[in-house]
Write an enzyme that holds these catalytic residues in place. Structure first.
Site, PDB file in Angstrom:
ATOM      1  N   LYS A 157      -5.939  55.664  41.798  1.00 55.94           N
ATOM      2  CA  LYS A 157      -4.591  55.162  42.096  1.00 55.94           C
ATOM      3  C   LYS A 157      -3.862  54.988  40.772  1.00 55.94           C
ATOM      4  O   LYS A 157      -3.751  53.891  40.236  1.00 55.94           O
ATOM      5  CB  LYS A 157      -4.710  53.840  42.866  1.00 55.94           C
ATOM      6  CG  LYS A 157      -4.025  53.907  44.223  1.00 55.94           C
ATOM      7  CD  LYS A 157      -4.251  52.674  45.026  1.00 55.94           C
ATOM      8  CE  LYS A 157      -2.982  52.116  45.603  1.00 55.94           C
ATOM      9  NZ  LYS A 157      -2.141  53.028  46.344  1.00 55.94           N
TER      10      LYS A 157
HETATM   11  N1  PMP Z   1      -3.300  57.961  49.907  1.00 57.57           N
HETATM   12  C1  PMP Z   1      -2.423  57.534  48.970  1.00 57.57           C
HETATM   13  C2  PMP Z   1      -1.781  58.517  48.065  1.00 57.57           C
HETATM   14  C3  PMP Z   1      -2.136  56.153  48.878  1.00 57.57           C
HETATM   15  O1  PMP Z   1      -1.275  55.711  47.954  1.00 57.57           O
HETATM   16  C4  PMP Z   1      -2.750  55.257  49.776  1.00 57.57           C
HETATM   17  C5  PMP Z   1      -2.420  53.787  49.718  1.00 57.57           C
HETATM   18  N2  PMP Z   1      -3.240  53.091  48.833  1.00 57.57           N
HETATM   19  C6  PMP Z   1      -3.676  55.756  50.713  1.00 57.57           C
HETATM   20  C7  PMP Z   1      -3.906  57.116  50.752  1.00 57.57           C
HETATM   21  C8  PMP Z   1      -4.422  54.844  51.626  1.00 57.57           C
HETATM   22  O2  PMP Z   1      -5.400  54.140  50.898  1.00 57.57           O
HETATM   23  P1  PMP Z   1      -5.888  52.682  51.331  1.00 57.57           P
HETATM   24  O3  PMP Z   1      -6.314  52.800  52.731  1.00 57.57           O
HETATM   25  O4  PMP Z   1      -6.990  52.365  50.403  1.00 57.57           O
HETATM   26  O5  PMP Z   1      -4.715  51.787  51.163  1.00 57.57           O
END
Ligand code: PMP
Length: 320
Positions: A157
């Site tokens: 991220k």
């Molecule tokens: N893909 C991206 C590009 C994201 O930014 C997110 C949000 N964090 C997700 C998928 C979903 O991840 P999570 O379930 O860990 O929030």
């Protein structure tokens, strides 16, 4: 959007207004930061605020930091402990969103990752729905491609990566859609701008593998477990072709912000009957019970903010 009340900043909890950086900050200029996004869910019957899977979120956060050559003197447990303390200072009795950030803090010119100071901030604020039409979203296939692992790793991220997500999202919204699905460099579906994707086709749930340039989503992992354990449906991780989405029976997107968002149209074609399907509806209900601490089998994913035991338990696992 309501601003946070406090911030964890430079090792202390301070009023949010005091958590400021200069315009030359490396991360602001070059995108050299990593972040997490967690939710806290209020349970009114228990008068409890539950953080959902903070240890898993912080594990991914520290992995993202590792990719960006950061040296953070923290563990998932120590960061969870700080988050609990921050939320106690805030005193929220409602659903919230938590935003930890680790950033290259030097105010200096020069594109690099090494020999720079790393800092952490954490803030939390009131938060409800992210996708407005979360039971009947209309999505398009973006003309942008997902960043490749060999360009900017999508599994981390990383703040800079979100220029890619922002291009995808704004074009979709301006064209009248709720979200967009993004193809990776191979032409397979990767994910949405900030959510992972799932389809139901011929009784099987399918989601792209983590090697298809997706973020390794915590909600994705949660849903995979709930599908297998509770719905007892077969689930496979494999690449998805664009036209499979036009032909599938149900489609949904998952993410901390998006939670479980039902997609009912793709590029003006109805998915299934053009309304939210029964599997998606069941998963949404199940997910809401789990995140609010109403499903004892999954209570290990809920970290209570206001229980006295929380601090004791966490302290025992913090090294040093
Ligand atoms: N893909 C991206 C590009 C994201 O930014 C997110 C949000 N964090 C997700 C998928 C979903 O991840 P999570 O379930 O860990 O929030």
């Amino acid at each position: 959007m309501v601003l946070p009340l406090h911030a964890y900043f430079k090792g202390k909890i301070v009023p949010y207004e005091q958590a400021k950086v200069g315009v030359l900050t490396h991360a602001l200029n070059y995108g050299t930061a990593v972040f997490a996004g967690m939710r806290g869910y209020w349970n009114p019957e228990q008068e409890q605020l539950y953080i959902f899977r903070p240890l898993d979120h912080y594990r991914r956060f520290l992995n993202s930091a590792k990719i960006m050559n950061m040296e953070l003197d923290h563990t998932p447990e120590s960061l969870t402990q700080i988050t609990v303390e921050l939320l106690r200072a805030d005193g929220y009795q409602r659903d919230i969103y938590i935003r930890p950030l680790a950033f290259k803090a030097d105010e200096a010119i020069g594109v690099k990752l090494h020999d720079l100071q790393d800092e952490i901030s954490i803030v939390a604020m009131p938060f409800d729905r992210y996708v407005t039409r979360d039971t009947d979203a209309h999505v398009t296939i973006s003309s942008w491609r997902r960043v490749d692992d060999n360009a900017i790793p999508a599994r981390g991220k990383i703040s800079g990566t979100y220029a890619n997500s922002a291009l995808i999202k704004t074009d979709a919204i301006r064209a009248g859609f709720d979200e967009a699905l993004v193809l990776n460099q191979d032409g397979h579906l990767s994910e949405g701008s900030a959510m992972n994707i799932f389809m139901l086709r011929d009784g099987v749930i399918v989601t792209p593998p983590i090697t298809d340039n997706i973020l390794e989503g915590i909600t994705r992992r949660t849903v995979i477990e709930l599908v297998r354990e509770e719905l007892k449906l077969p689930l496979v991780e494999r690449s998805i072709d664009r036209t499979e989405v036009y032909l599938c029976d149900e489609f949904f997107m998952t993410g901390t912000a998006a939670q479980i968002t039902a997609v009912t149209r793709v590029d003006f074609r109805p998915i299934g009957k053009g309304v939210m399907g029964p599997v998606t509806a069941r998963l949404r209900q199940l997910f809401d019970d789990v995140v609010r601490g109403r499903h004892p089998k999954y209570s290990h994913w809920n970290t209570p903010v206001y229980a006295k035991e929380t601090q004791k338990e966490l302290k025992t696992v913090i090294p040093g």
